[in-house]
Design a protein around this motif. Structure first.
Motif, mmCIF file in Angstrom:
data_model
loop_
_atom_site.group_PDB
_atom_site.id
_atom_site.type_symbol
_atom_site.label_atom_id
_atom_site.label_comp_id
_atom_site.label_asym_id
_atom_site.label_seq_id
_atom_site.Cartn_x
_atom_site.Cartn_y
_atom_site.Cartn_z
ATOM 1 N N ILE A 198 0.732 -0.987 -0.092
ATOM 2 C CA ILE A 198 -0.015 0.132 -0.030
ATOM 3 C C ILE A 198 0.806 1.344 -0.040
ATOM 4 O O ILE A 198 0.496 2.348 -0.872
ATOM 5 N N MET A 199 1.715 1.169 0.836
ATOM 6 C CA MET A 199 2.765 2.475 0.668
ATOM 7 C C MET A 199 4.169 1.942 1.506
ATOM 8 O O MET A 199 4.215 1.144 2.329
ATOM 9 N N VAL A 200 5.245 2.798 0.910
ATOM 10 C CA VAL A 200 6.556 2.560 1.645
ATOM 11 C C VAL A 200 6.984 3.959 1.856
ATOM 12 O O VAL A 200 7.293 4.711 1.071
ATOM 13 N N GLY A 201 6.964 4.521 3.004
ATOM 14 C CA GLY A 201 7.311 5.809 3.727
ATOM 15 C C GLY A 201 6.707 6.752 2.852
ATOM 16 O O GLY A 201 5.568 6.725 2.512
ATOM 17 N N GLU A 202 7.128 7.749 2.167
ATOM 18 C CA GLU A 202 6.753 8.677 1.340
ATOM 19 C C GLU A 202 6.985 8.611 0.134
ATOM 20 O O GLU A 202 6.787 9.277 -0.810
ATOM 21 N N LEU A 203 7.467 7.333 -0.381
ATOM 22 C CA LEU A 203 7.869 7.112 -1.762
ATOM 23 C C LEU A 203 6.844 7.185 -2.577
ATOM 24 O O LEU A 203 5.671 6.665 -2.419
ATOM 25 N N LEU A 204 6.887 7.695 -3.881
ATOM 26 C CA LEU A 204 5.977 7.811 -4.768
ATOM 27 C C LEU A 204 6.605 7.055 -6.130
ATOM 28 O O LEU A 204 7.580 7.429 -6.463
ATOM 29 N N SER A 205 5.975 6.394 -6.837
ATOM 30 C CA SER A 205 6.156 5.797 -7.908
ATOM 31 C C SER A 205 5.151 5.189 -8.970
ATOM 32 O O SER A 205 4.127 4.869 -8.561
ATOM 33 N N ASP A 206 5.441 5.722 -10.205
ATOM 34 C CA ASP A 206 4.234 5.347 -11.066
ATOM 35 C C ASP A 206 4.629 4.080 -12.098
ATOM 36 O O ASP A 206 4.099 3.848 -13.274
ATOM 37 N N ASP A 207 5.812 3.551 -11.687
ATOM 38 C CA ASP A 207 5.939 2.075 -12.434
ATOM 39 C C ASP A 207 5.013 0.978 -12.209
ATOM 40 O O ASP A 207 4.529 0.890 -11.145
ATOM 41 N N PRO A 208 4.577 0.359 -13.440
ATOM 42 C CA PRO A 208 3.451 -0.449 -13.357
ATOM 43 C C PRO A 208 3.942 -1.627 -12.427
ATOM 44 O O PRO A 208 3.046 -2.296 -12.107
ATOM 45 N N GLU A 209 5.172 -1.995 -12.486
ATOM 46 C CA GLU A 209 5.576 -3.099 -11.667
ATOM 47 C C GLU A 209 5.657 -2.831 -10.206
ATOM 48 O O GLU A 209 5.562 -3.692 -9.484
ATOM 49 N N LEU A 210 5.495 -1.478 -9.864
ATOM 50 C CA LEU A 210 5.628 -1.184 -8.494
ATOM 51 C C LEU A 210 5.037 0.435 -8.332
ATOM 52 O O LEU A 210 5.899 1.178 -8.528
ATOM 53 N N THR A 211 3.776 0.218 -8.290
ATOM 54 C CA THR A 211 3.211 1.715 -8.188
ATOM 55 C C THR A 211 2.921 1.900 -6.661
ATOM 56 O O THR A 211 2.342 1.136 -5.777
ATOM 57 N N LEU A 212 3.679 3.222 -6.139
ATOM 58 C CA LEU A 212 3.286 3.512 -4.817
ATOM 59 C C LEU A 212 2.747 4.887 -4.611
ATOM 60 O O LEU A 212 3.416 5.880 -5.551
ATOM 61 N N PRO A 213 1.745 5.256 -3.694
ATOM 62 C CA PRO A 213 1.233 4.463 -3.012
ATOM 63 C C PRO A 213 0.394 3.522 -4.187
ATOM 64 O O PRO A 213 0.289 3.768 -5.311
ATOM 65 N N HIS A 214 -0.247 2.119 -3.419
ATOM 66 C CA HIS A 214 -0.998 1.288 -4.423
ATOM 67 C C HIS A 214 -2.041 2.292 -5.183
ATOM 68 O O HIS A 214 -2.860 2.991 -4.318
ATOM 69 N N PRO A 215 -2.312 2.277 -6.520
ATOM 70 C CA PRO A 215 -3.294 3.068 -7.292
ATOM 71 C C PRO A 215 -4.702 3.058 -6.808
ATOM 72 O O PRO A 215 -5.291 3.917 -7.137
ATOM 73 N N LEU A 216 -4.946 1.920 -5.935
ATOM 74 C CA LEU A 216 -6.652 1.718 -5.752
ATOM 75 C C LEU A 216 -7.002 1.898 -4.340
ATOM 76 O O LEU A 216 -7.870 1.990 -3.871
ATOM 77 N N ALA A 217 -5.447 2.092 -3.463
ATOM 78 C CA ALA A 217 -6.050 2.082 -1.851
ATOM 79 C C ALA A 217 -6.955 3.002 -1.502
ATOM 80 O O ALA A 217 -7.637 2.725 -0.734
ATOM 81 N N HIS A 218 -6.638 4.237 -2.115
ATOM 82 C CA HIS A 218 -7.614 5.217 -1.554
ATOM 83 C C HIS A 218 -9.189 5.007 -1.912
ATOM 84 O O HIS A 218 -9.774 5.624 -1.032
ATOM 85 N N GLU A 219 -9.382 4.299 -2.622
ATOM 86 C CA GLU A 219 -11.054 4.146 -2.987
ATOM 87 C C GLU A 219 -11.345 2.536 -2.604
ATOM 88 O O GLU A 219 -12.519 2.223 -2.876
ATOM 89 N N ARG A 220 -10.583 1.999 -1.712
ATOM 90 C CA ARG A 220 -10.943 0.359 -1.350
ATOM 91 C C ARG A 220 -11.212 0.521 0.299
ATOM 92 O O ARG A 220 -10.154 0.503 0.985
ATOM 93 N N ALA A 221 -12.418 0.447 0.558
ATOM 94 C CA ALA A 221 -12.969 0.312 1.914
ATOM 95 C C ALA A 221 -12.217 -0.949 2.809
ATOM 96 O O ALA A 221 -12.038 -0.862 4.067
ATOM 97 N N PHE A 222 -12.125 -1.922 1.809
ATOM 98 C CA PHE A 222 -11.440 -3.186 2.298
ATOM 99 C C PHE A 222 -9.836 -3.094 2.699
ATOM 100 O O PHE A 222 -9.606 -3.988 3.420
ATOM 101 N N VAL A 223 -9.407 -1.989 2.398
ATOM 102 C CA VAL A 223 -8.060 -1.681 2.850
ATOM 103 C C VAL A 223 -8.293 -0.510 3.983
ATOM 104 O O VAL A 223 -7.185 -0.820 4.770
#
Ligand SMILES: Nc1ncnc2c1ncn2[C@@H]1O[C@H](COP(=O)(O)OP(=O)(O)OP(=O)(O)O)[C@@H](O)[C@H]1O
Ligand SMILES: Nc1nc2c(c(=O)[nH]1)N=C(CO)CN2
Length: 168
Positions: A100-125
Motif C-alpha cells: 500500500i505504501m513505503v514511507g513517502e515514496l511515490l512511483s508510477d512504475d506499473p511493476e511497483l506503483t506507490l502508493p498502491h493506485p487503488l488503495a484510496h478507494e478501497r474500504a476493504f483496505v
C-alpha cells in the motif's frame, strides 16, 4: 520507513492463510513488525460474479534496510508460497498481498506503483488500516479517516471472532 501491506484471501482456509502470511512476511531479516489490524469479512469488489467473500487485514511494518523492490519481492514470494494461481483479473485468490505504501515514496512504475493506485478507494483496505493506525495518512491522498468518510463501508464487516497474532 513505514511499510503498509494489505492482505486478502477468498479461497480455502482464509484465516489460516492470513496468519501464515503475517508470519512469513516477517520471517526474514530487514522488516520489523509494528501492528496488525482486526480481520474483516468483505464483499468482493470487481471480478467475476459469485465469488466468496474475502477476509481482509492490514499489517504494518518498518524497515531501515529494505528498498521498495525488495519488499515487493518478499510480498510476491509469500503469495506464491501460499499457492496463489493467477487466473483472471480480480478473480478469486488464496492470498493477495498488496504493497500500500513505503514511507513517502511515490512511483508510477506499473511493476511497483506507490502508493498502491487503488488503495484510496478501497474500504476493504482503509477500514482495517485505520483500526491498526488511527492516525494513518496515505501519501498524496491525505488522512485515511478522511478518505473513509467518503466511502461506502457496508460491505466491510468486522470478524471479532478472528484475531491475527503478531508474527511468531
Ligand atoms: N503497490 C503494489 N503492490 C503490489 N503489486 C504491485 C504494486 N504496484 C504494482 N504491482 C504489480 O502488480 C502485479 C500484481 O498484480 P495482481 O495480479 O496481484 O493484481 P491484483 O492483486 O489482482 O489487483 P490489484 O492490483 O487491483 O490489487 C505484481 O506483479 C506487481 O509487479
Ligand atoms: N473485498 C475484496 N475485493 C477485492 C479484493 C480484496 O482483497 N477484497 N482484492 C481484489 C484484487 O486485489 C479485488 N477485489
Amino acid at each position: 520507513m513505514k511499510v503498509v501491506l494489505a492482505l486478502g484471501s477468498n479461497i480455502g482456509r482464509r484465516f489460516e492463510t492470513l496468519q501464515g502470511a503475517v508470519d512469513a512476511l516477517f520471517d526474514a531479516p530487514g522488516l520489523d513488525f509494528v501492528a496488525v489490524s482486526p480481520v474483516y469479512e468483505t464483499d468482493p469488489v470487481g471480478g467475476p460474479p459469485d465469488q466468496r467473500p474475502y477476509l481482509n487485514a492490514v499489517v504494518i511494518g518498518s524497515t531501515m534496510t529494505l528498498g521498495p523492490r525488495a519488499i515487493l519481492e518478499r510480498a510476491l514470494g509469500v503469495e506464491t508460497a501460499f499457492g496463489r494461481v493467477r487466473t483472471e483479473p480480480w478473480g478469486p485468490r488464496t492470498l493477495d498481498v498488496d504493497l500500500i505504501m513505503v514511507g513517502e515514496l511515490l512511483s508510477d512504475d506499473p511493476e511497483l506503483t506507490l502508493p498502491h493506485p487503488l488503495a484510496h478507494e478501497r474500504a476493504f483496505v482503509l477500514v482495517p488500516w485505520s483500526q491498526a493506525d488511527p492516525g494513518a495518512v496515505l501519501p498524496g491522498r491525505g488522512s485515511v479517516a478522511g478518505l473513509l468518510a467518503d466511502l461506502d463501508q457496508k460491505g466491510v464487516r468486522l470478524r471479532p471472532d478472528l484475531a491475527l497474532q503478531p508474527p511468531d
